[in-house]
Design an enzyme around this catalytic site. Structure first.
Site, PDB file in Angstrom:
ATOM      1  N   ALA A  38       0.827  -1.205   0.000  1.00 19.42           N
ATOM      2  CA  ALA A  38       0.000   0.000   0.000  1.00 19.42           C
ATOM      3  C   ALA A  38       0.862   1.257   0.000  1.00 19.42           C
ATOM      4  CB  ALA A  38      -0.914  -0.008   1.215  1.00 19.42           C
ATOM      5  N   CYS A  39       0.418   2.231  -0.762  1.00 19.01           N
ATOM      6  CA  CYS A  39       1.125   3.522  -0.800  1.00 19.01           C
ATOM      7  C   CYS A  39       0.904   4.295   0.497  1.00 19.01           C
ATOM      8  CB  CYS A  39       0.654   4.345  -1.993  1.00 19.01           C
ATOM      9  SG  CYS A  39       1.076   3.589  -3.574  1.00 19.01           S
ATOM     10  N   LEU A  40      -0.335   4.304   0.971  1.00 12.57           N
ATOM     11  CA  LEU A  40      -0.638   4.936   2.253  1.00 12.57           C
ATOM     12  C   LEU A  40      -0.108   4.023   3.359  1.00 12.57           C
ATOM     13  CD1 LEU A  40      -2.075   6.976   4.115  1.00 12.57           C
ATOM     14  CD2 LEU A  40      -4.139   5.572   3.849  1.00 12.57           C
TER      15      LEU A  40
END
Length: 167
Positions: A38-40
């Site tokens: 995940a980027c977040l």
């Protein structure tokens, strides 16, 4: 499933001065072994002076095609959480370890920069009101999905109604 946002809201209602209200997406048992975690990575919340402040920490963020929509969505989350807690939204901090532009649309980005340079300073800033129509369109697209789960459909319908009413 564990609702980290609801937990953060409850914690901040109970102990408004806490520094422990956060949500994380990193799954060490999984993400260390996959190509695209995940980027977040983390959301951190704090109440100060009667306002909910929020820091977002991104591992990776597409500066051209995703950041604007990410930031809008995060500040909408902040607004909704502040409403649930009974405070006003405060400062928003967006931290991206890799804030990048993909080479596959670099020419398109160059054109965007040229357009921005030609605009006055007041035309370079977008408000929530400016973005509202984009998100109404996005809600309509989601509501057009035949396989959207009923519980998610209800959330999108509520959000669309709120956006349409100008709230």
């Amino acid at each position: 499933p564990f609702d980290q946002i609801a937990s953060a809201v409850a914690k901040l209602k109970q102990v408004p001065y806490t520094r422990r209200a956060q949500a994380v997406t990193w799954q060490v048992w999984n993400d260390t072994h996959i190509a695209d975690p995940a980027c977040l990575q983390r959301l951190w919340f704090r109440i100060s002076d009667g306002r909910l402040h929020m820091n977002i920490h991104m591992r990776s963020n597409d500066a051209y095609k995703a950041a604007f929509m990410n930031m809008y969505a995060f500040t909408e989350l902040q607004r909704e959480m502040a409403e649930q807690i009974g405070v006003e939204p405060g400062e928003y901090m967006h931290i991206a370890d890799s804030f990048h532009i993909y080479g596959s649309y670099f020419d398109e980005f160059q054109g965007f920069l040229k357009t921005v340079r030609q605009r006055g300073e007041d035309e370079r800033v977008y408000s929530s009101d400016f973005a509202r129509d984009f998100f109404l369109d996005g809600c309509d697209v989601l509501l057009g999905e035949t396989d959207l789960p009923a519980d998610k459909r209800k959330i999108v319908e509520q959000r669309r109604a709120r956006l349409a009413s100008g709230q």
